[in-house]
Design a protein around this motif. Structure first.
Motif, PDB file in Angstrom:
ATOM      1  N   ALA A  86     106.501 129.546  16.999  1.00 45.82           N
ATOM      2  CA  ALA A  86     106.404 128.100  17.215  1.00 45.82           C
ATOM      3  C   ALA A  86     107.322 127.311  16.287  1.00 45.82           C
ATOM      4  O   ALA A  86     107.911 126.314  16.696  1.00 45.82           O
ATOM      5  N   ALA A  87     107.472 127.737  15.039  1.00 43.85           N
ATOM      6  CA  ALA A  87     108.284 126.998  14.083  1.00 43.85           C
ATOM      7  C   ALA A  87     109.752 126.965  14.500  1.00 43.85           C
ATOM      8  O   ALA A  87     110.417 125.943  14.389  1.00 43.85           O
ATOM      9  N   SER A  88     110.268 128.092  14.977  1.00 44.12           N
ATOM     10  CA  SER A  88     111.676 128.155  15.348  1.00 44.12           C
ATOM     11  C   SER A  88     111.883 128.023  16.855  1.00 44.12           C
ATOM     12  O   SER A  88     113.006 128.061  17.318  1.00 44.12           O
ATOM     13  N   ASP A  89     110.809 127.855  17.620  1.00 46.33           N
ATOM     14  CA  ASP A  89     110.884 127.813  19.078  1.00 46.33           C
ATOM     15  C   ASP A  89     111.737 126.649  19.571  1.00 46.33           C
ATOM     16  O   ASP A  89     112.412 126.757  20.590  1.00 46.33           O
ATOM     17  N   GLU A  90     111.729 125.529  18.857  1.00 46.21           N
ATOM     18  CA  GLU A  90     112.472 124.352  19.309  1.00 46.21           C
ATOM     19  C   GLU A  90     113.975 124.599  19.319  1.00 46.21           C
ATOM     20  O   GLU A  90     114.694 124.044  20.128  1.00 46.21           O
ATOM     21  N   SER A  91     114.454 125.455  18.412  1.00 49.92           N
ATOM     22  CA  SER A  91     115.891 125.723  18.351  1.00 49.92           C
ATOM     23  C   SER A  91     116.311 126.857  19.283  1.00 49.92           C
ATOM     24  O   SER A  91     117.497 127.086  19.460  1.00 49.92           O
TER      25      SER A  91
END
Length: 170
Positions: A86-91
């Protein structure tokens, strides 16, 4: 008009998916499939639209395994995987399925997979195959980057728009 084999393939695909209703029209002929209570109902309307034929087929599944179960398992897997990242999912870029079908990682059972986690891909790199109605559709990455995660298993049914891969763009 539709061939019997084509109708059977369409019924199997709708039965195996979470789709509740399917409508297809071609050259004035119309096919409508609707699931309710474990029964696929088929309505075929010929070009003249004088006669409509309704055929009910019981779903050929054991009682202890309802038809939506494989799709629910697939959704649970795809919902759990993005939470883990979830933390890096946006990128990350998601490569999604352009159709309902069966996901295959390799061109044949004895061949190596198209891509693995950590592989670099270009926008034209073939990452998998989605088979629908005996047609094997090659899916391209459409982005330059590195495969971070494979979200589905080989041979798993996939839905339209379902994420298949997570790619870290370059």
């Amino acid at each position: 008009m539709f061939k019997v084999q084509e109708l059977r393939e369409i019924i199997k695909l709708v039965d195996a998916s979470s789709i509740e209703e399917f409508v297809y029209e071609n050259d004035g002929a119309k096919i409508k499939l609707k699931k309710s209570n474990g029964v696929v109902t088929e309505v075929v309307q010929p070009k003249s639209e004088v006669v409509a034929q309704v055929v009910e087929q019981p779903v050929a599944k054991p009682v202890e395994q309802p038809a939506p179960q494989p799709v629910e398992v697939a959704k649970a897997v795809t919902e759990a995987a993005p939470k883990a990242t979830a933390a890096s999912d946006e990128s990350l870029h998601k490569i999604t399925s352009p159709m309902v079908g069966t996901f295959y990682q390799a061109p044949s059972p004895d061949a190596p997979p198209y891509v693995k986690v950590g592989d670099k891909v270009s926008d034209e790199t073939i990452v998998c195959i989605v088979e629908a109605m005996k047609l094997f559709n090659e899916i391209e990455a459409e982005i330059k980057g590195e495969i971070v995660e494979i979200l589905v298993k080989d041979g798993q049914l996939v839905e339209y728009g379902q994420p298949l891969f997570l790619v870290k763009p370059e």
